[in-house]
Design a protein around this motif. Structure first.
Motif, PDB file in Angstrom:
ATOM      1  N   SER A   1      15.040  -2.624   5.972  1.00  0.00           N
ATOM      2  CA  SER A   1      14.652  -2.244   7.608  1.00  0.00           C
ATOM      3  C   SER A   1      15.412  -1.013   8.401  1.00  0.00           C
ATOM      4  CB  SER A   1      16.043  -4.019   7.927  1.00  0.00           C
ATOM      5  OG  SER A   1      15.961  -4.428   7.360  1.00  0.00           O
ATOM      6  N   LEU A   2      16.400  -0.473   7.985  1.00  0.00           N
ATOM      7  CA  LEU A   2      16.621   0.213   8.463  1.00  0.00           C
ATOM      8  C   LEU A   2      15.265   1.847   9.125  1.00  0.00           C
ATOM      9  CD1 LEU A   2      19.786   1.866   9.863  1.00  0.00           C
ATOM     10  CD2 LEU A   2      19.450   3.412   7.411  1.00  0.00           C
ATOM     11  N   THR A   3      14.647   1.897   7.995  1.00  0.00           N
ATOM     12  CA  THR A   3      13.899   2.505   7.740  1.00  0.00           C
ATOM     13  C   THR A   3      12.540   2.327   8.958  1.00  0.00           C
ATOM     14  OG1 THR A   3      13.616   3.411   5.730  1.00  0.00           O
ATOM     15  CG2 THR A   3      11.888   3.561   6.178  1.00  0.00           C
ATOM     16  N   ILE A   4      12.790   1.108   9.052  1.00  0.00           N
ATOM     17  CA  ILE A   4      11.630   0.304   9.795  1.00  0.00           C
ATOM     18  C   ILE A   4      12.495   0.657  11.437  1.00  0.00           C
ATOM     19  CG2 ILE A   4      10.289  -2.326  10.753  1.00  0.00           C
ATOM     20  CD1 ILE A   4      10.763  -2.411   7.430  1.00  0.00           C
ATOM     21  N   ILE A   5      13.005   0.554  11.587  1.00  0.00           N
ATOM     22  CA  ILE A   5      14.109   0.447  13.307  1.00  0.00           C
ATOM     23  C   ILE A   5      13.518   1.512  13.505  1.00  0.00           C
ATOM     24  CG2 ILE A   5      16.011   0.044  14.175  1.00  0.00           C
ATOM     25  CD1 ILE A   5      17.373  -2.051  12.741  1.00  0.00           C
ATOM     26  N   LEU A   6      14.730   2.932  12.179  1.00  0.00           N
ATOM     27  CA  LEU A   6      14.074   3.645  13.022  1.00  0.00           C
ATOM     28  C   LEU A   6      12.764   4.615  12.993  1.00  0.00           C
ATOM     29  CD1 LEU A   6      17.389   5.642  10.881  1.00  0.00           C
ATOM     30  CD2 LEU A   6      16.711   4.675  13.354  1.00  0.00           C
ATOM     31  N   ARG A   7      12.172   4.177  11.971  1.00  0.00           N
ATOM     32  CA  ARG A   7      10.725   5.098  12.260  1.00  0.00           C
ATOM     33  C   ARG A   7       9.448   4.362  12.751  1.00  0.00           C
ATOM     34  NH1 ARG A   7       9.690   9.417  10.245  1.00  0.00           N
ATOM     35  NH2 ARG A   7       7.649   9.088  10.920  1.00  0.00           N
ATOM     36  N   GLN A   8       9.575   2.771  12.699  1.00  0.00           N
ATOM     37  CA  GLN A   8       8.268   2.146  13.532  1.00  0.00           C
ATOM     38  C   GLN A   8       9.188   1.816  14.556  1.00  0.00           C
ATOM     39  OE1 GLN A   8       5.708   2.424  11.291  1.00  0.00           O
ATOM     40  NE2 GLN A   8       6.989   3.140   9.412  1.00  0.00           N
ATOM     41  N   VAL A   9       9.969   1.213  15.289  1.00  0.00           N
ATOM     42  CA  VAL A   9      10.463   0.716  15.947  1.00  0.00           C
ATOM     43  C   VAL A   9      10.631   1.104  17.255  1.00  0.00           C
ATOM     44  CG1 VAL A   9      11.938  -1.377  17.003  1.00  0.00           C
ATOM     45  CG2 VAL A   9      10.869  -1.374  14.842  1.00  0.00           C
ATOM     46  N   LEU A  10      12.107   2.330  16.806  1.00  0.00           N
ATOM     47  CA  LEU A  10      12.956   3.608  18.153  1.00  0.00           C
ATOM     48  C   LEU A  10      11.784   3.775  18.201  1.00  0.00           C
ATOM     49  CD1 LEU A  10      16.529   3.347  16.244  1.00  0.00           C
ATOM     50  CD2 LEU A  10      14.843   1.976  18.436  1.00  0.00           C
ATOM     51  N   PRO A  11      10.776   4.041  17.670  1.00  0.00           N
ATOM     52  CA  PRO A  11      10.551   5.918  18.526  1.00  0.00           C
ATOM     53  C   PRO A  11       9.279   5.453  19.824  1.00  0.00           C
ATOM     54  CG  PRO A  11       9.662   6.438  16.084  1.00  0.00           C
ATOM     55  CD  PRO A  11      10.785   4.971  16.495  1.00  0.00           C
ATOM     56  N   ASN A  12       8.690   3.604  19.487  1.00  0.00           N
ATOM     57  CA  ASN A  12       7.667   3.622  20.623  1.00  0.00           C
ATOM     58  C   ASN A  12       8.404   2.458  21.619  1.00  0.00           C
ATOM     59  OD1 ASN A  12       5.352   3.115  19.032  1.00  0.00           O
ATOM     60  ND2 ASN A  12       6.180   2.715  17.511  1.00  0.00           N
ATOM     61  N   THR A  13       9.606   2.874  21.287  1.00  0.00           N
ATOM     62  CA  THR A  13      11.153   2.173  22.994  1.00  0.00           C
ATOM     63  C   THR A  13      10.619   3.367  24.000  1.00  0.00           C
ATOM     64  OG1 THR A  13      12.149   2.846  21.330  1.00  0.00           O
ATOM     65  CG2 THR A  13      11.408   0.430  21.959  1.00  0.00           C
ATOM     66  N   ILE A  14      10.954   4.899  22.998  1.00  0.00           N
ATOM     67  CA  ILE A  14      11.621   6.056  23.842  1.00  0.00           C
ATOM     68  C   ILE A  14      10.600   6.024  25.256  1.00  0.00           C
ATOM     69  CG2 ILE A  14      11.052   8.560  24.115  1.00  0.00           C
ATOM     70  CD1 ILE A  14      11.836   8.860  21.116  1.00  0.00           C
ATOM     71  N   SER A  15       9.268   5.596  25.428  1.00  0.00           N
ATOM     72  CA  SER A  15       9.005   5.884  26.771  1.00  0.00           C
ATOM     73  C   SER A  15      10.114   5.378  28.045  1.00  0.00           C
ATOM     74  CB  SER A  15       7.648   5.691  27.251  1.00  0.00           C
ATOM     75  OG  SER A  15       6.511   6.398  26.222  1.00  0.00           O
ATOM     76  N   PRO A  16      10.254   4.152  27.608  1.00  0.00           N
ATOM     77  CA  PRO A  16      11.143   3.436  28.806  1.00  0.00           C
ATOM     78  C   PRO A  16      12.721   3.929  28.526  1.00  0.00           C
ATOM     79  CG  PRO A  16      10.394   1.830  27.135  1.00  0.00           C
ATOM     80  CD  PRO A  16       9.449   3.280  27.381  1.00  0.00           C
ATOM     81  N   ILE A  17      12.399   3.989  27.781  1.00  0.00           N
ATOM     82  CA  ILE A  17      13.908   4.706  26.964  1.00  0.00           C
ATOM     83  C   ILE A  17      14.382   5.924  28.577  1.00  0.00           C
ATOM     84  CG2 ILE A  17      16.156   5.938  25.765  1.00  0.00           C
ATOM     85  CD1 ILE A  17      15.583   3.348  23.599  1.00  0.00           C
ATOM     86  N   ILE A  18      13.640   6.327  27.833  1.00  0.00           N
ATOM     87  CA  ILE A  18      13.381   7.630  29.205  1.00  0.00           C
ATOM     88  C   ILE A  18      13.666   7.687  30.220  1.00  0.00           C
ATOM     89  CG2 ILE A  18      12.010  10.015  29.106  1.00  0.00           C
ATOM     90  CD1 ILE A  18      11.626   9.846  27.023  1.00  0.00           C
TER      91      ILE A  18
END
Lengths: 266, 540, 515
Positions: free
Chosen positions: A181-198
């Motif tokens: 789960s940790l790898t998935i959150i860090l590698r698959q999910v979070l990188p794709n939330t970056i634009s709105p976060i920025i």
């Protein structure tokens, strides 16, 4: 991808103007020690020297004869530092909470979101005042207070994004391939939330600068650092004698916050 | 013959700078006559919708016509003002779209939406409008038109919504109807009904119909004449029979050849083979609603007591329409979804009971290929990483995992250099190959392909199907192929299970299913396949 | 700025110039800030209470600007040769506001009974008193255990107010209902108090001095916000702004108005002296050379001119120049950064950061801390300002958790009353901000203060206090800043408002409004 981004960005005139202003403010902040080698606290001329009266002090001096323009330059350092560091800190709190809540759902989500709502229901400025007052005003306590009141929107945003990303097929593929789960959150999910976060982060930096200014205005700033809010707060009592003491830092805050908002929207 | 209703002359539509080609359509010319159905066929990106959009004045912002003319009853539409176009739209030219849900206002009752069409052109009294709405709904064959008139769009099924759209399009008795992929989002049986409806209405009203589609099966069902488009040009045009039976252009030939043939070959029996996956009594229900405010939760039996067996080296097709539960079965098998009851024995272990580390380990043997080649690859990971992640999660060193990724890319006919590129640099078919490589990375025994080729153009679809068949052979894989497309199933499957409303209604060897369907539902499905009659005729 | 300051100084002279014949009538509109908790001065002696109730209650004596005693309720007094017996003769026609006669019995009750219980500062002074007697209705005799130099300085209204025996004797003083309608002998009597709005005092017709007071009434306006108080003066709502009513930054603008006079007199009795506590116990501030360096590093003239509008004086040492026994024959600490650097070099200051607590009383004090930080920074002392609220400031000082801290204290006219407490080692105790907070211990100083307090003759006391001041100034136990000038601002046609060492606090007795 980057070039693409630039193309889109540069088509938005407001964003380009915002970026220009921000770059200017950053340059001033970085170069302040070179342009004004003397401390901004140094009493260089008679107090209440009007702006444009002496070439050497184009924006005049304050109640103690300190150079206003030098204060503005050093104030840029403090405002930007507080804005950036507190935003990073807020992201460090908000992203993990939002990611865990969104990814695991269920009672984890419930618990974390109730926790987040607890912070959201307290008026953020009031909470910041209380926190700074409790811990004594210093740059660290101010940054911490701003971070503590700013993270809930991050958590909510990330949770929403993660919730929608969680059911994406590539996330399911990652589950099937045996990733934790940790790898998935860090590698698959979070990188794709970056634009709105920025985008959110750039607006948060603006809010943080405003918060710091408001705190300083109320006398809860770090008394050892020259910030824009401090300058306005100190000038408040003499506004009828010396309008320029509140006016110039006010313009500086306005422009910087405006610039960040333009960039965030661009 | 009389004058054409619509006549397109040397039309050129420019794309904005930086697009993959300069013109969306480049110098095309065709005519559309009253009382005929002209099919514009092409794969995605061929520019098949562009001339219709130009005729309706609905081109995207930066796309603009730069040459030629669009003559509608002698008037050049490109020269009309927006106000004149608005009067024309709906009254003389009507259009229906692929996704009726997004074309209907979700907050308005159906009858009000139809009445609005009259209102926009200042016709009829409110009372007459309501009456006319019922008439139209009756004409498009909606059961219980009175009730449907009072309904909101979300209360209708996809087919019913498309009928409402058609009713709205017909409201003002237009001279010409443009139908842009109107059946693509529909199930095969519904599609057949809608096609029939359009055909009947066209004959009854003597309209000119421009029918845009990517599906040659649909073309065979409905077209009088056909124009085939590729890269913005019409490569071949003619009557339906000419083009379908005797295609002249190489591209057309290729497209028609790529259509999976309905005839399923008789395959050798599975008797001697060992089962690798045995599914018994699988159940899954969803509960929706049931909050405090709702009187009763709605229970959907998505998977209802399903039993399946898959042998080594075998391809089992699971076919069904949307909502039949076929995807739920697939997801239960890999435990992306937790079944309510039942056993899933994979090489002797019950997948349904595993959890944690044991489940992670067991999943190595059963992998999945997803439907959407765009959503199934992480846009922020490089291809190498995407493929290597699985083995690395199972303790393979990075170096070895990447080495294996290169080999897998070669296996799915992609360049080894692909490992350093991002998914968005690849086409849909290439991405699906990457998805296949990823599924193979863990060296599974079973692969579940969930609508794996449904989103692909027909020529690409054929290539991917060939690849799957070849890999299955070489690696001795067992394949579960979930699809709504019976043609695809016929081409690739050894055995087929037909699902309806969560249940398997019929299961048997592919050729038996097609040649001698036992259940009524299977028969309906097969009869609804577009272009089937044509094919049978050709075969006969 | 400099030119403005001279006009300001010139304006101050006006008040003492030209005396015309006083005229009766009129109302004085005055700001009171903050609203006093009570007007019963025998029980409460904080600033605003003294200012309002000083018109209602009286002491036996008043003091002029040189702190020389003047008659009030006592028309004359004698001190015996040995300095042990003080005999006061009272006016014989004095009435309380309720019509009862005021007699020596009231004096004995007030000093010996009532105030001993309620007035902590007076109680300390009364420890030197052996007995208080009233041989007849107009005579009071104080007998001391041993000579006590400052004794004649404790008879002003705020220190020893006379309270009516016939109302308070035998009652629970704190809960006596009469506290809400105070009865005194002063020139004005209590009439009305609308909380949050105003306090109205009216002329006491039976006052014992003929013709006084001149004013018909005094109307005290309660205005909580400093800016609003300034506006109230500018719009003519009030005519008198007692010291501290408006922010220092507003003083100049208001003083420049037409028909406006300003004076920093009337605070001589209190002699407010500001300094920085320097923690003598630990850190760099424990080193005498460091403390001296601080004195040399500070530009106190600048602070006075920029922050206090040029009002007040640079402090010479522990005793305010208005307090008795002041001497300027001490080491002078001019602004001399080079000397400061040399001292720091000599002690080997390693740049250790010292914490500075500003006084949390508003902008002026905050700015002052910043100016001092900058001054010290320029000679190489690293200063970190630690902001606190009032409670935090009190606590840090009481716990000795500071390196340097701003403060100011009153001196009450005599070193024995308001100076010794800061420097004698017996006064070192946690929990107070009014004792020897800095932790300075010097046996010699302790002895000198002790001797000076009980010395009989003025000459002897002067000699001892001069020695104390010289020694302290060399040791720099605290860093003296300014003798604060709290300006009283008023319309120039208000005459004789500030005539004594406590200024407005008992000034309305003599004040009149010129027509």
């Amino acid at each position: 991808m980057m070039a693409d981004f630039w193309k889109r960005f540069s088509r938005n005139r407001g964003a380009v103007i915002g970026l220009a202003i921000l770059v200017f403010v950053i340059l001033v902040a970085l170069l302040a020690p070179l342009i004004f080698p003397q401390s901004p606290w140094r009493m260089v001329q008679r107090p209440f020297l009007a702006p444009f009266a002496m070439d050497q002090y184009p924006l005049g001096t304050d109640a103690l004869g300190r150079d206003v323009i030098s204060g503005l330059a050093y104030g840029a350092q403090v405002s930007l530092l507080v804005g950036l560091v507190s935003t990073v800190a807020a992201l460090l709190i908000g992203i993990p909470i939002g990611a865990l809540a969104g990814y695991f759902g269920g009672w984890v989500d419930d618990a974390l979101m109730r926790f987040t709502e607890f912070f959201q229901t307290v008026p953020s400025f009031a909470l910041a005042i209380v926190l700074v007052a409790i811990f004594q005003p210093s740059i660290e306590s101010i940054i911490a207070a701003i971070a503590i009141v700013s993270w809930p929107p991050v958590a909510r945003l990330v949770r929403g994004e993660v919730l929608s990303l969680r059911s994406r097929e590539y996330v399911e593929a990652a589950i099937l391939s045996g990733q934790t789960s940790l790898t998935i959150i860090l590698r698959q999910v979070l990188p794709n939330t970056i634009s709105p976060i920025i985008v959110l982060a750039s607006l948060m930096v603006a809010t943080a600068i405003l918060l710091e200014s408001s705190l300083s205005f109320l006398g809860l700033g770090d008394p050892n650092l020259m910030s824009w809010g401090y300058m306005i707060g100190a000038a408040r009592t003499v506004i009828r004698q010396a309008w320029w003491l509140s006016f110039f830092p006010g313009v500086a805050i306005l422009l910087t916050v405006l610039a960040l908002n333009l960039i965030g929207e661009g | 013959m009389t004058d054409p209703v619509l006549s397109i002359r040397n039309l050129k539509i420019a794309l904005p700078e930086g697009a993959d080609r300069d013109f969306a359509v480049n110098d095309i010319t065709y005519d559309l006559y009253a009382g005929e159905i002209l099919c514009i066929v092409g794969e995605s990106g061929s520019g098949k919708s562009m001339s219709a959009n130009a005729a309706m004045g609905l081109l995207p912002d930066l796309v603009r016509p730069v040459g030629g003319e669009i003559l509608f009853e002698g008037t050049d539409l490109l020269k009309l003002s927006e106000t004149e176009m608005m009067d024309l739209r709906g009254k003389k030219i009507a259009m229906i779209f692929q996704e009726p849900m997004s074309a209907l206002n979700p907050l308005m009752r159906v009858e009000d939406q139809i009445a609005e069409v009259f209102e926009a052109h200042g016709l009829l009294t409110p009372k007459e409008r309501a009456a006319r709405a019922i008439e139209l709904l009756t004409e498009v064959g909606i059961p219980d038109p009175e009730k449907a008139a009072r309904a909101y769009p979300f209360q209708l099924s996809g087919g019913q919504r498309q009928r409402v759209m058609i009713a709205m399009a017909l409201a003002l008795e237009p001279r010409m109807l443009i139908a842009d992929e109107p059946t693509t989002a529909l199930d095969v049986t519904t599609q057949a009904q809608i096609l029939e409806l359009i055909r009947n209405l066209q004959e009854k009203h003597g309209m000119a119909v421009m029918f845009i589609t990517h599906d040659f099966g649909v073309v065979a069902e409905i077209a009088d004449r056909v124009a085939v488009m590729q890269y913005g040009k019409i490569v071949e045009a003619g009557t339906a029979d000419e083009v379908l039976d005797n295609p002249q252009h190489e591209y057309t030939q290729k497209l028609i050849a790529a259509i999976p043939k309905l005839a399923a070959e008789a395959s050798e029996g599975m008797a001697g083979k060992t089962p690798i996956l045995e599914v018994e009594g699988l159940n899954k229900t969803y509960v929706t609603g049931g909050g405090l405010l709702f009187s009763k939760p709605r229970i959907v039996h998505a998977v209802n007591d399903v039993n399946l067996t898959l042998c080594e080296g075998e391809t089992l097709g699971i076919v069904g329409e949307s909502g039949s539960g076929k995807s739920s079965v697939g997801r239960c098998l890999v435990r992306l979804m937790q079944p309510d009851s039942g056993t899933v024995k994979l090489a002797g272990h019950d997948m349904a009971q595993l959890s944690g580390e044991a489940l992670r380990e067991a999943r190595k043997s059963i992998q999945m290929i997803f439907q959407d080649p765009y959503a199934s690859l992480n846009p922020r990971s490089k291809v190498g990483r995407i493929i290597a992640e699985g083995p690395m999660a199972h303790g393979v060193s990075k170096q070895e995992a990447y080495a294996r990724a290169v080999k897998l890319l070669e296996l799915v006919d992609l360049d080894a250099l692909a490992i350093d590129r991002y998914p968005h640099e690849f086409s849909g078919g290439q991405r699906q190959r990457i998805g296949i490589a990823r599924a193979l990375a863990l060296e599974p025994r079973v692969i579940i392909a969930d609508e794996a080729v449904s989103a692909l153009d027909v020529s690409i679809q054929a290539q991917v199907l060939d690849l799957l068949a070849e890999l299955k052979e070489r690696l001795n894989l067992a394949l579960i192929f979930i699809t709504h497309d019976l043609r695809v199933a016929a081409q690739i499957c050894d055995r087929i299970a037909v699902m309806q409303k969560g249940k398997v209604v019929e299961m048997g060897p592919a050729h038996a299913i097609f040649n001698n369907p036992q259940s009524d539902y299977t028969r309906t499905l097969i009869e609804a396949i577009p272009g089937r009659e044509k094919e049978l005729a050709a075969a006969g | 700025m400099l030119k403005r300051l001279t006009t300001l100084a010139a304006a101050m002279l006006v008040s003492t110039a030209l005396h015309a014949e006083p005229v009766s009538g009129g109302r004085a509109n005055v700001v009171i800030q903050p609203e006093p908790p009570s007007l019963m001065m025998g029980l409460v002696q904080n600033g605003p209470t003294q200012m309002v109730a000083g018109q209602i209650y009286e002491g036996l004596l008043r003091y002029d600007e040189k702190l020389q005693p003047m008659p009030q309720l006592a028309k004359s007094w004698e001190v015996s040769e040995d300095g042990l017996t003080y005999t006061f003769k009272l006016h014989d026609n004095v009435k309380w506001h309720d019509g009862e006669p005021f007699t020596s019995a009231d004096v004995v009750f007030s000093a010996d009974v009532f105030l001993r219980e309620t007035h902590a500062r007076l109680r300390t002074s009364l420890e030197h008193v052996d007995s208080i007697t009233a041989p007849d209705d107009t005579t009071v005799v104080f007998k001391l255990k041993q000579p006590f130099g400052p004794f004649l300085g404790i008879f002003e209204a705020g220190t020893m107010p006379m309270v009516p025996k016939h109302i308070y004797e035998g009652t629970d003083y704190k809960n006596n209902p009469a506290n809400n309608t105070p009865i005194g002998t002063g020139p004005f009597k209590f009439t009305e108090w609308v909380k949050g709005s105003h306090i109205l005092l009216t002329k006491f017709e039976d006052y014992y001095e003929d013709g006084k007071p001149y004013l018909d009434e005094i109307y005290w306006h309660v205005i909580p916000d400093a800016a609003s108080r300034a506006v109230a003066y500018e719009t003519g709502v009030v005519d008198i702004l007692p010291g501290g009513s408006v922010e220092n930054f507003d003083v100049q603008r208001i003083a420049d108005m037409e028909n406006t006079c300003i004076t920093d007199k009337g605070w001589e009795y209190f002699g407010p002296l500001s300094w920085m506590w320097l923690n003598n116990r630990e850190g760099p501030t424990a080193d005498k050379r460091f403390r001296q360096a601080v004195m040399y590093a500070m530009d106190r003239n600048f602070a006075r001119d920029a922050l206090w509008n040029g009002l007040g004086k640079v402090a010479k040492g522990p005793v305010s120049s208005s307090t008795r026994f002041f001497t300027d024959d001490v080491t002078a600490y001019d602004h001399d950064p080079e000397k400061a650097k040399a001292l720091l070099e000599e002690m080997g200051y390693d740049g250790e950061t010292v914490r500075l607590l500003p006084l949390p009383y508003g902008e002026t004090w905050q700015r002052w801390a910043e100016a001092v930080k900058q001054n010290l920074g320029e000679v190489g002392i690293n200063v970190e300002i630690v902001s606190t609220d009032v409670a935090g400031w009190n606590q840090k000082l009481a716990e000795w958790d500071y390196d340097m801290a701003f403060t100011y204290l009153y001196q009450y006219g005599d070193p024995a009353l308001g100076v010794a407490r800061t420097y004698i080692s017996t006064n070192i105790a946690k929990g107070s901000q009014w004792n020897n907070v800095e932790g300075y211990e010097n046996k010699e100083i302790d002895d000198l203060f002790a001797k000076a307090a009980v010395a009989v003759t003025t000459e002897e006391r002067q000699k001892l206090y001069t020695e104390v001041q010289q020694k302290l100034v060399d040791d720099v136990p605290v860093a003296w800043l300014l003798e604060l000038g709290f300006p009283t601002i008023y319309r120039c046609n208000v005459k004789d408002l500030v005539t004594t060492a406590i200024g407005v606090n008992d000034g309305f007795k003599d004040a009149y409004i010129e027509k």
